[in-house]
Design an enzyme around this catalytic site. Structure first.
Site, PDB file in Angstrom:
ATOM      1  N   ASP A 195       2.429   1.846   3.849  1.00 56.24           N
ATOM      2  CA  ASP A 195       1.515   3.002   3.862  1.00 56.24           C
ATOM      3  C   ASP A 195       2.278   4.321   3.731  1.00 56.24           C
ATOM      4  O   ASP A 195       1.899   5.333   4.312  1.00 56.24           O
ATOM      5  CB  ASP A 195       0.628   3.025   5.104  1.00 56.24           C
ATOM      6  CG  ASP A 195      -0.637   3.884   4.913  1.00 56.24           C
ATOM      7  OD1 ASP A 195      -0.887   4.327   3.780  1.00 56.24           O
ATOM      8  OD2 ASP A 195      -1.352   4.115   5.898  1.00 56.24           O
TER       9      ASP A 195
ATOM     10  N   HIS B 227       0.831  -1.205   0.000  1.00 58.69           N
ATOM     11  CA  HIS B 227       0.000   0.000   0.000  1.00 58.69           C
ATOM     12  C   HIS B 227       0.867   1.257   0.000  1.00 58.69           C
ATOM     13  O   HIS B 227       1.670   1.458   0.915  1.00 58.69           O
ATOM     14  CB  HIS B 227      -0.903   0.010   1.230  1.00 58.69           C
ATOM     15  CG  HIS B 227      -2.000   1.027   1.172  1.00 58.69           C
ATOM     16  ND1 HIS B 227      -3.217   0.774   0.602  1.00 58.69           N
ATOM     17  CD2 HIS B 227      -2.059   2.306   1.597  1.00 58.69           C
ATOM     18  CE1 HIS B 227      -3.990   1.850   0.685  1.00 58.69           C
ATOM     19  NE2 HIS B 227      -3.295   2.808   1.288  1.00 58.69           N
TER      20      HIS B 227
ATOM     21  N   HIS C 116     -13.229   1.817   3.962  1.00 60.49           N
ATOM     22  CA  HIS C 116     -12.161   2.682   4.472  1.00 60.49           C
ATOM     23  C   HIS C 116     -12.578   3.064   5.893  1.00 60.49           C
ATOM     24  O   HIS C 116     -12.899   2.187   6.698  1.00 60.49           O
ATOM     25  CB  HIS C 116     -11.916   3.876   3.553  1.00 60.49           C
ATOM     26  CG  HIS C 116     -10.678   4.649   3.902  1.00 60.49           C
ATOM     27  ND1 HIS C 116     -10.705   5.976   4.270  1.00 60.49           N
ATOM     28  CD2 HIS C 116      -9.384   4.273   3.978  1.00 60.49           C
ATOM     29  CE1 HIS C 116      -9.474   6.379   4.550  1.00 60.49           C
ATOM     30  NE2 HIS C 116      -8.648   5.364   4.377  1.00 60.49           N
TER      31      HIS C 116
ATOM     32  N   HIS D  98      -8.724  -1.988   7.379  1.00 59.91           N
ATOM     33  CA  HIS D  98      -9.757  -0.973   7.648  1.00 59.91           C
ATOM     34  C   HIS D  98     -11.107  -1.544   8.068  1.00 59.91           C
ATOM     35  O   HIS D  98     -11.958  -0.787   8.529  1.00 59.91           O
ATOM     36  CB  HIS D  98      -9.982  -0.048   6.443  1.00 59.91           C
ATOM     37  CG  HIS D  98      -8.976   1.039   6.300  1.00 59.91           C
ATOM     38  ND1 HIS D  98      -8.956   2.147   7.118  1.00 59.91           N
ATOM     39  CD2 HIS D  98      -7.941   1.191   5.437  1.00 59.91           C
ATOM     40  CE1 HIS D  98      -7.961   2.934   6.757  1.00 59.91           C
ATOM     41  NE2 HIS D  98      -7.312   2.377   5.742  1.00 59.91           N
TER      42      HIS D  98
ATOM     43  N   ASP E 136       0.336   5.568  -1.052  1.00 61.35           N
ATOM     44  CA  ASP E 136      -0.642   6.589  -1.428  1.00 61.35           C
ATOM     45  C   ASP E 136      -0.049   7.717  -2.271  1.00 61.35           C
ATOM     46  O   ASP E 136      -0.545   8.847  -2.241  1.00 61.35           O
ATOM     47  CB  ASP E 136      -1.269   7.185  -0.164  1.00 61.35           C
ATOM     48  CG  ASP E 136      -2.384   6.321   0.394  1.00 61.35           C
ATOM     49  OD1 ASP E 136      -3.394   6.142  -0.309  1.00 61.35           O
ATOM     50  OD2 ASP E 136      -2.248   5.810   1.516  1.00 61.35           O
TER      51      ASP E 136
ATOM     52  N   GLU F  51      -9.044   1.586  -2.377  1.00 63.44           N
ATOM     53  CA  GLU F  51      -9.120   1.616  -0.911  1.00 63.44           C
ATOM     54  C   GLU F  51     -10.519   2.030  -0.461  1.00 63.44           C
ATOM     55  O   GLU F  51     -10.786   3.184  -0.203  1.00 63.44           O
ATOM     56  CB  GLU F  51      -8.067   2.560  -0.332  1.00 63.44           C
ATOM     57  CG  GLU F  51      -7.947   2.428   1.179  1.00 63.44           C
ATOM     58  CD  GLU F  51      -6.819   3.264   1.743  1.00 63.44           C
ATOM     59  OE1 GLU F  51      -6.409   2.989   2.884  1.00 63.44           O
ATOM     60  OE2 GLU F  51      -6.348   4.196   1.064  1.00 63.44           O
TER      61      GLU F  51
ATOM     62  N   HIS G  96      -2.354  -3.236   4.628  1.00 62.29           N
ATOM     63  CA  HIS G  96      -1.553  -2.385   5.520  1.00 62.29           C
ATOM     64  C   HIS G  96      -2.178  -2.373   6.916  1.00 62.29           C
ATOM     65  O   HIS G  96      -2.858  -1.459   7.307  1.00 62.29           O
ATOM     66  CB  HIS G  96      -1.382  -0.969   4.958  1.00 62.29           C
ATOM     67  CG  HIS G  96      -2.637  -0.203   4.679  1.00 62.29           C
ATOM     68  ND1 HIS G  96      -3.661  -0.683   3.902  1.00 62.29           N
ATOM     69  CD2 HIS G  96      -3.036   1.041   5.064  1.00 62.29           C
ATOM     70  CE1 HIS G  96      -4.625   0.217   3.828  1.00 62.29           C
ATOM     71  NE2 HIS G  96      -4.276   1.266   4.535  1.00 62.29           N
TER      72      HIS G  96
END
Length: 399
Positions: free
Chosen positions: A329, A27, A159, A201, A29, A132, A222
């Site tokens: 992450d 993961h 999420h 999540h 971003d 996500e 993650h």
């Protein structure tokens, strides 16, 4: 606390290992950072020229970190209305694809496990995508299939907020009991497609419900171990133990609030203070802005690379060596431990594990071997199911 300094012998050993078994991270971003910082303009966020100080990720640091495969998150905030979330997800997909097109000597868009290995053989970083949050499909199996067609290879079921068919770890319990009937159909359709079910999540009830339904290995892209740091985003031991039978894996994250208990408590205090001031801690952007101000009077406790090591070894001990991976992450959090400050830090982590007695075979599984096996497992299940049942037709009733 400074990061431990590995010996030259260990450094050489890890470098040789990463040449054969590069890191596959679960993961990152960067695509959202490209949106926030540059409106998706890759000439303005030039990761070839270098973006130190702006992002955790650029080409030189990926190479230094031994990263050979990356699930790039194609994230949309979970409080966006459904159609807006779909649009934001499509923009994220476009950004990742254009990043790959901009630097074709570095990246390769990959859709299968074989593609990943071909990218490695060509010296390129295999680039996969993970959506996500279930908000990205707007409760439509047709949209789910279209995301798969565009290259998305995992969907995180939620999420930070519940959606109409699945419960989040960081929202109030709903009537779903984990997954609604439609949520069950989402998992079944993901299995049929070969899209990985990502349980980061989600609530514990959702974890268990998805594991009850799925015919393919699942992943936590993650997440870390709740027994080591007791926060809702982490995975309890009974669920980790289920990965043995399922064949899936938990990709341990480096997020300080999820790996260091004192920071987990600090974040819980910050969340309580935020609610008192009308800020929803589940709103990632608003809560991050709040904590940046709150931190001035409430310093964040220290974190360390050893905290991450503790989670990796706990997941190994409970789930087994075949069920642990890495999901940093980066560019989705801040304040990472010294030695893990950005994507160049993976060799430091592997060196610390080597110095604790990890074999090369086990380090290779952690780095990428387990993820490669999981994706192949999902592909095998999809090949079987494609011959057994047609595409799902269930649709969530919005009325």
């Amino acid at each position: 606390m400074p990061a431990p300094t590995p010996s030259s012998d260990t450094t050489d050993r890890i470098a040789a290992l990463l040449d054969r078994h590069p890191v596959w991270d679960g993961h990152n971003d960067l695509a959202w950072e490209a949106r926030e910082q540059a409106g998706y303009d890759w000439s303005a966020l030039d990761i070839e020229a270098g973006t130190a100080g702006r992002t955790h990720t650029d080409i030189a640091r990926l190479r230094a970190g031994g990263v050979g495969a990356q699930f790039w998150s194609v994230y949309a905030p979970s409080d966006l209305p459904g159609s807006a979330a779909v649009t934001a997800t499509l923009e994220q997909i476009d950004a990742v694809r254009r990043m790959v097109e901009t630097w074709p000597d570095t990246f390769a868009l990959t859709l299968t496990a074989d593609d990943v290995e071909k990218a490695w053989a060509a010296g390129r970083i295999a680039s996969l995508m993970g959506a996500e949050g279930g908000q990205s499909i707007d409760s439509s199996l047709g949209t789910l299939r279209m995301l798969y067609g565009l290259g998305v290879r995992y969907l995180t079921l939620t999420h930070n907020h519940n959606n109409p068919w699945a419960d989040s770890a960081t929202d109030q319990p709903s009537a779903h009991g984990g997954l609604s009937e439609f949520g069950v159909e989402v998992v079944r359709e993901m299995n049929r497609l070969g899209m990985l079910v990502d349980l980061s999540h989600v609530s514990v009830a959702t974890m268990d419900a998805a594991l009850d339904v799925t015919e393919a290995p699942v992943m936590f892209s993650h997440s870390s171990a709740r027994a080591v740091c007791n926060v809702p985003r982490n995975v309890p031991d009974d669920v980790l133990a289920r990965l043995r039978g399922n064949g899936g894996l938990c990709m341990v994250t480096f997020v300080p609030a999820f790996v260091t208990p004192d920071i987990g408590s600090w974040r819980a205090d910050a969340a309580e203070a935020a609610r008192a001031r009308g800020v929803d801690p589940s709103n990632y952007t608003a809560f991050r802005a709040f904590t940046e101000q709150w931190e001035a009077d409430h310093p964040v406790p220290p974190t360390s690379l050893e905290d991450v090591v503790a989670h990796i070894e706990h997941v190994r001990d409970v789930a087994g060596i075949d069920h642990v991976g890495l999901g940093g992450d980066y560019d989705g959090a801040s304040g990472f431990a010294p030695g893990l400050d950005d994507v160049s830090g993976y060799p430091n982590l592997l060196a610390a594990l080597a110095d604790r007695g990890w074999s090369d075979d086990d380090l290779a599984k952690l780095a990428s071997g387990n993820m490669l096996r999981v994706l192949r497992g999902a592909e095998r299940v999809a090949a079987r199911l494609a011959a057994e049942r047609p595409p799902g037709t269930a649709r969530f009733d919005r009325n």
